[in-house]
Design a protein around this motif. Structure first.
Motif, PDB file in Angstrom:
ATOM      1  N   LEU A  15       0.631  -1.151  -0.082  1.00 31.69           N
ATOM      2  CA  LEU A  15       0.089  -0.049   0.054  1.00 31.69           C
ATOM      3  C   LEU A  15       0.809   1.329   0.159  1.00 31.69           C
ATOM      4  O   LEU A  15       1.998   1.230   0.367  1.00 31.69           O
ATOM      5  N   SER A  16       0.358   2.290  -0.565  1.00 30.36           N
ATOM      6  CA  SER A  16       0.905   3.550  -0.402  1.00 30.36           C
ATOM      7  C   SER A  16       0.816   4.023   1.130  1.00 30.36           C
ATOM      8  O   SER A  16       0.191   3.608   1.821  1.00 30.36           O
ATOM      9  N   GLY A  17       1.681   5.182   1.424  1.00 37.43           N
ATOM     10  CA  GLY A  17       1.976   5.715   2.693  1.00 37.43           C
ATOM     11  C   GLY A  17       0.601   6.086   3.414  1.00 37.43           C
ATOM     12  O   GLY A  17       0.023   5.710   4.406  1.00 37.43           O
ATOM     13  N   GLY A  18      -0.475   6.805   2.565  1.00 37.84           N
ATOM     14  CA  GLY A  18      -1.516   7.169   2.955  1.00 37.84           C
ATOM     15  C   GLY A  18      -2.657   6.175   3.372  1.00 37.84           C
ATOM     16  O   GLY A  18      -3.371   6.065   4.358  1.00 37.84           O
ATOM     17  N   GLN A  19      -2.557   5.133   2.278  1.00 37.90           N
ATOM     18  CA  GLN A  19      -3.434   3.876   2.614  1.00 37.90           C
ATOM     19  C   GLN A  19      -3.165   3.162   3.850  1.00 37.90           C
ATOM     20  O   GLN A  19      -3.977   2.756   4.705  1.00 37.90           O
ATOM     21  N   ARG A  20      -1.923   2.849   3.872  1.00 37.69           N
ATOM     22  CA  ARG A  20      -1.371   2.262   4.945  1.00 37.69           C
ATOM     23  C   ARG A  20      -1.564   2.824   6.442  1.00 37.69           C
ATOM     24  O   ARG A  20      -1.980   2.126   7.290  1.00 37.69           O
ATOM     25  N   GLN A  21      -1.452   4.299   6.397  1.00 36.26           N
ATOM     26  CA  GLN A  21      -1.781   4.815   7.695  1.00 36.26           C
ATOM     27  C   GLN A  21      -3.415   4.878   8.046  1.00 36.26           C
ATOM     28  O   GLN A  21      -3.949   4.475   9.260  1.00 36.26           O
ATOM     29  N   ARG A  22      -4.128   4.698   6.747  1.00 34.00           N
ATOM     30  CA  ARG A  22      -5.670   4.370   7.116  1.00 34.00           C
ATOM     31  C   ARG A  22      -5.892   3.056   7.575  1.00 34.00           C
ATOM     32  O   ARG A  22      -6.684   2.887   8.447  1.00 34.00           O
ATOM     33  N   VAL A  23      -5.187   2.226   7.326  1.00 31.46           N
ATOM     34  CA  VAL A  23      -5.499   0.621   7.535  1.00 31.46           C
ATOM     35  C   VAL A  23      -4.827   0.552   9.263  1.00 31.46           C
ATOM     36  O   VAL A  23      -5.505   0.055  10.116  1.00 31.46           O
ATOM     37  N   TRP A  24      -3.757   1.397   9.520  1.00 27.56           N
ATOM     38  CA  TRP A  24      -3.312   1.332  10.956  1.00 27.56           C
ATOM     39  C   TRP A  24      -4.598   2.092  11.774  1.00 27.56           C
ATOM     40  O   TRP A  24      -4.781   1.359  12.907  1.00 27.56           O
ATOM     41  N   ILE A  25      -5.322   3.066  11.307  1.00 29.60           N
ATOM     42  CA  ILE A  25      -6.276   3.627  11.977  1.00 29.60           C
ATOM     43  C   ILE A  25      -7.314   2.654  12.065  1.00 29.60           C
ATOM     44  O   ILE A  25      -8.033   2.580  13.213  1.00 29.60           O
ATOM     45  N   ALA A  26      -7.664   2.018  10.902  1.00 28.71           N
ATOM     46  CA  ALA A  26      -8.704   0.975  11.027  1.00 28.71           C
ATOM     47  C   ALA A  26      -8.586  -0.085  12.069  1.00 28.71           C
ATOM     48  O   ALA A  26      -9.396  -0.562  12.654  1.00 28.71           O
ATOM     49  N   MET A  27      -7.208  -0.531  12.206  1.00 26.29           N
ATOM     50  CA  MET A  27      -6.807  -1.503  13.361  1.00 26.29           C
ATOM     51  C   MET A  27      -7.197  -0.929  14.851  1.00 26.29           C
ATOM     52  O   MET A  27      -7.785  -1.634  15.701  1.00 26.29           O
ATOM     53  N   ALA A  28      -6.736   0.373  14.959  1.00 27.47           N
ATOM     54  CA  ALA A  28      -7.113   0.857  16.209  1.00 27.47           C
ATOM     55  C   ALA A  28      -8.654   1.293  16.504  1.00 27.47           C
ATOM     56  O   ALA A  28      -9.154   1.042  17.201  1.00 27.47           O
ATOM     57  N   LEU A  29      -9.511   1.375  15.235  1.00 30.67           N
ATOM     58  CA  LEU A  29     -10.817   1.308  15.472  1.00 30.67           C
ATOM     59  C   LEU A  29     -11.265  -0.159  15.616  1.00 30.67           C
ATOM     60  O   LEU A  29     -12.385  -0.022  16.422  1.00 30.67           O
ATOM     61  N   ALA A  30     -10.943  -1.025  15.090  1.00 26.96           N
ATOM     62  CA  ALA A  30     -11.502  -2.476  15.373  1.00 26.96           C
ATOM     63  C   ALA A  30     -11.274  -2.818  16.756  1.00 26.96           C
ATOM     64  O   ALA A  30     -12.179  -3.636  17.294  1.00 26.96           O
ATOM     65  N   GLN A  31     -10.409  -1.931  17.426  1.00 26.67           N
ATOM     66  CA  GLN A  31     -10.028  -2.057  18.946  1.00 26.67           C
ATOM     67  C   GLN A  31     -11.246  -1.827  19.656  1.00 26.67           C
ATOM     68  O   GLN A  31     -11.712  -1.985  20.717  1.00 26.67           O
ATOM     69  N   GLN A  32     -12.174  -0.822  19.294  1.00 23.56           N
ATOM     70  CA  GLN A  32     -13.507  -0.359  19.565  1.00 23.56           C
ATOM     71  C   GLN A  32     -13.363   0.316  21.056  1.00 23.56           C
ATOM     72  O   GLN A  32     -13.987  -0.044  21.907  1.00 23.56           O
ATOM     73  N   THR A  33     -12.507   1.124  21.165  1.00 23.56           N
ATOM     74  CA  THR A  33     -12.139   2.000  22.428  1.00 23.56           C
ATOM     75  C   THR A  33     -12.979   3.384  22.258  1.00 23.56           C
ATOM     76  O   THR A  33     -13.132   3.945  21.256  1.00 23.56           O
ATOM     77  N   ASP A  34     -13.199   3.945  23.638  1.00 17.91           N
ATOM     78  CA  ASP A  34     -14.249   5.214  23.520  1.00 17.91           C
ATOM     79  C   ASP A  34     -12.805   6.017  23.576  1.00 17.91           C
ATOM     80  O   ASP A  34     -13.260   7.266  23.320  1.00 17.91           O
ATOM     81  N   ILE A  35     -11.701   5.894  23.806  1.00 18.91           N
ATOM     82  CA  ILE A  35     -10.849   6.734  23.623  1.00 18.91           C
ATOM     83  C   ILE A  35      -9.561   6.384  22.859  1.00 18.91           C
ATOM     84  O   ILE A  35      -9.118   5.178  23.065  1.00 18.91           O
ATOM     85  N   LEU A  36      -9.213   7.163  21.899  1.00 20.41           N
ATOM     86  CA  LEU A  36      -8.049   6.799  21.099  1.00 20.41           C
ATOM     87  C   LEU A  36      -7.089   7.979  20.933  1.00 20.41           C
ATOM     88  O   LEU A  36      -7.150   8.880  20.765  1.00 20.41           O
ATOM     89  N   LEU A  37      -5.743   7.338  21.385  1.00 19.53           N
ATOM     90  CA  LEU A  37      -4.669   8.388  21.149  1.00 19.53           C
ATOM     91  C   LEU A  37      -3.753   8.079  20.051  1.00 19.53           C
ATOM     92  O   LEU A  37      -3.506   6.831  19.396  1.00 19.53           O
ATOM     93  N   LEU A  38      -3.358   9.083  19.392  1.00 22.07           N
ATOM     94  CA  LEU A  38      -2.623   8.706  17.969  1.00 22.07           C
ATOM     95  C   LEU A  38      -1.308   9.632  18.236  1.00 22.07           C
ATOM     96  O   LEU A  38      -1.157  10.978  18.245  1.00 22.07           O
ATOM     97  N   ASP A  39      -0.320   9.198  17.849  1.00 17.92           N
ATOM     98  CA  ASP A  39       1.007   9.639  18.105  1.00 17.92           C
ATOM     99  C   ASP A  39       1.532   9.943  16.682  1.00 17.92           C
ATOM    100  O   ASP A  39       1.895   9.186  15.876  1.00 17.92           O
ATOM    101  N   GLU A  40       1.295  11.335  16.446  1.00 15.66           N
ATOM    102  CA  GLU A  40       1.942  11.839  15.198  1.00 15.66           C
ATOM    103  C   GLU A  40       1.431  10.936  13.923  1.00 15.66           C
ATOM    104  O   GLU A  40       2.187  10.308  13.113  1.00 15.66           O
ATOM    105  N   PRO A  41      -0.044  10.585  13.914  1.00 15.24           N
ATOM    106  CA  PRO A  41      -0.598  10.257  12.743  1.00 15.24           C
ATOM    107  C   PRO A  41      -0.161  10.281  11.174  1.00 15.24           C
ATOM    108  O   PRO A  41      -0.620   9.815  10.147  1.00 15.24           O
TER     109      PRO A  41
END
Lengths: 352, 269
Positions: B143-169
């Protein structure tokens, strides 16, 4: 990319996700099934075929305890413990190796490259040849040395976390030192014969006795389940320590359990069969290529290791005019693969 | 709902080795909105995120989530409420997007418990929300960098947390992909009510997307408030040691920071 743009889609259903997952699980199960079947075939063949060939019926009779002329000794006393140790030690090396490779995210970080097998081997050689200890004490000696070397390599390469390359280079250095220690022990032995030497330098199953097999079976029965309980945590830790912790993995805790269990398996197997060259190192990457990405490799890799050792031992005994110890055969297979892997890793920076 | 949570750092002191990075920090993270943490390099932004998500043990003080110290909360339990996307996670070689996103389900699964329909649904929702559904069967390495970052965010979303911290996404992304990621996070906040805390380098993007802007300096909270309250010429001087002009961005009505360097500056510094 063009196909994607031609077919824009924004959603995906849970059923599609489940379908994809089931396909991958099915493939993994199929691979595991085939590998297990191949091990059984190789095991039976190595019991039946040899200088004298017996029918599977005879072999089964011997296993069931019937007294069959000739077969009882050849199969029951010689071939059965040897083939059993080949299967069990292969499982130990396969699962122990892939555990290290997964945990350290580098295929070169297998216990036979970074000195753990060499440590267990040197300790076992020392315990048997110099101290004249029995099988149980030898195993204890080997596991303590294996753990000690694992801690030493880990400690020496620790500087704001452990970087894979540093750990591997330090491990290779320590392995070289330990190999020379083994050679020294062998040279000092009163009556060191070629068989003993080859066992502690490359691994050999020659002259395997049940008393050597039993500790390895027990170690596998106790430690492999421990590793399997950590399978999910190991998969998560492939994402990096921070990401794994964020997913609720206790990274340090997992690492300690996994190191102890994997070193234990490697050390017990090494104490019985010597450091069978490259099996721990080869099994994981081979399993990864057969199973495909994303799945846990612990069981497939254990099976690959087992199949490698059983097959290599059989080939070593009968395929060539001379009888070679199993480690010579796995070494011949492993060394070119190591080169291939280094070349390939350099290009893609791949993980396993 | 997410506003029912409280996340609070009390007298927090954290460091690495002999170095103390965050010193006696007090912060009550505003719930329900998007908070953006800004500050100079090495001011403790990432360290703060890592301490809040239990990755670093505090030397002093504590982080309290819903009245309970995060370092006393079992790791998996915490990971069901609080997610973190670290700066540079690594994707195992050859892993597909769906598989990687599925790893986000880890805190919801037991030792041997089987994959449930709820897990599949969470992965499907995460892929849909991040518009990565079409990539589900593709290897992440392609994947391209932008797609990959969206995939990582998707992984964090699948975690289904009410609070999400992102370090320089948005690091390593070009400007349009940076906006894409921040728009996506805003969608998530508005549609699901997820509390989002982001560490960002770009002050102007921070001011545009933040409901609450948190400025750190030397491991302390220097200012916390709306972008208009925090992004002032004085704060920028105090936090970054930089002279600047702050104007109103005509496209967003948010403050816009114009840095004044030693060269090419036509106004008085």
């Amino acid at each position: 990319m063009t196909a994607l743009q031609a077919l824009p889609r924004t959603g995906i259903s849970a059923a599609e996700i489940a379908g994809g997952r089931r396909r991958r699980t099915a493939r993994r199960r199929l691979v595991v099934g085939i590998l297990a079947a191949l091990i059984v075939v190789a095991f039976v063949v190595s019991l039946c075929v040899g200088q004298t060939t017996y029918t599977p019926g005879d072999v089964l009779g011997v296993i069931l305890g019937r007294d069959i002329d000739g077969a009882s000794f050849t199969v029951g006393r010689l071939r059965l413990p040897r083939a059993t140790l080949a299967v069990i030690a292969g499982l130990c090396f396969g699962i122990g190796g892939v555990t290290f490779q997964t945990m350290l995210r580098n295929p070169l970080a297998s216990p036979d490259i970074i000195g753990i097998s060499a440590g267990a081997s040197a300790a076992a050689a020392f315990a048997i040849i110099t101290l004249g200890l029995g099988a149980t004490q030898v195993s204890i000696f080997a596991i303590v040395a294996g753990l000690g070397i694992a801690l030493l390599v880990y400690g020496l390469s620790f500087k704001d976390g452990v970087v894979g390359t540093r750990l591997i280079l330090i491990g290779i250095g320590i392995a070289a030192m330990l190999d020379s220690l083994t050679a020294y022990v062998l040279s000092k032995a009163a009556q060191w014969d070629l068989q003993e030497a080859s066992r502690w330098l490359t691994g050999s199953l020659n002259g395997t006795r049940w008393s050597e097999v039993v500790p390895v079976v027990i170690a596998l029965a106790v430690l492999a389940p421990v590793l399997l309980t950590q399978s999910r945590n190991l998969s998560a830790s492939q994402l990096g320590d921070d990401a794994a912790s964020a997913l609720g993995v206790r990274v340090e805790h997992t690492r300690i359990i996994v190191i102890i269990a994997a070193v234990g398996l490697i050390a017990f197997a090494t104490a019985a069969a010597g450091p069978i060259a490259f099996v721990a190192f080869l099994s994981g990457p081979i399993a990864a290529r057969i199973v495909g990405p994303g799945a846990s490799l612990l069981i497939p890799s254990a099976l690959v290791g087992s199949l490698l050792v059983v097959t290599a031992d059989f080939l070593g005994q009968y395929a060539f005019g001379v009888r070679y110890p199993v480690g010579v055969i796995t070494g011949v297979l492993g060394a070119p693969y190591l080169v291939y892997l280094i070349v390939r890793t350099n290009r893609s920076g791949g993980s396993l | 709902m997410t506003t029912a949570h409280t996340l609070h750092a009390q007298n927090l002191t954290v460091g690495y080795g002999t170095r103390t990075v965050v010193q006696d920090l007090d912060l009550r993270v505003p719930m329900g909105g998007i908070s953006v943490i800004v500050g100079a390099n090495a001011c403790g932004k990432s360290t703060l995120l890592r301490a809040m998500s239990r990755l670093l043990a505090p030397r002093g003080g504590q982080v309290i989530l819903d009245g309970r110290a995060v370092h006393q909360t079992p790791a998996k339990e915490l990971a069901r409420t609080l997610g973190l996307l670290p700066q540079s996670p690594t994707a195992p070689e050859g892993i597909t997007v769906a598989d990687l996103v599925g790893r986000g389900r880890h805190p919801h699964q037991g030792l041997f418990s089987r994959w449930t329909p709820a897990d599949d649904q969470a992965v499907a929702d995460a892929l849909t929300a991040t518009e990565t559904a079409a990539l589900a069967d593709r290897p992440v390495d392609e994947l391209s960098g932008g797609q990959r970052q969206r995939v990582w965010i998707a992984m964090a979303l699948a975690q289904q947390t009410d609070i999400l911290l992102l370090d320089e996404p948005t690091t390593f992304l070009d400007v349009s992909h940076q906006l894409e990621v921040l728009d996506l996070l805003t969608d998530l906040n508005r549609s699901r009510g997820t509390t989002i805390v982001i560490v960002l380098h770009d002050l102007n993007l921070a001011a545009r997307y933040a409901d609450h802007l948190i400025a750190l300096t030397d491991g302390q909270v220097h200012a916390l408030g709306t972008p208009a309250e925090v992004l002032t010429e004085e704060t920028i001087r105090a936090v970054f040691g930089l002279d600047s002009r702050v104007v109103v961005d005509p496209t967003s009505n948010k403050p816009l920071m114009l840095p004044l360097g030693r060269h090419h500056t036509t106004v008085e510094r």
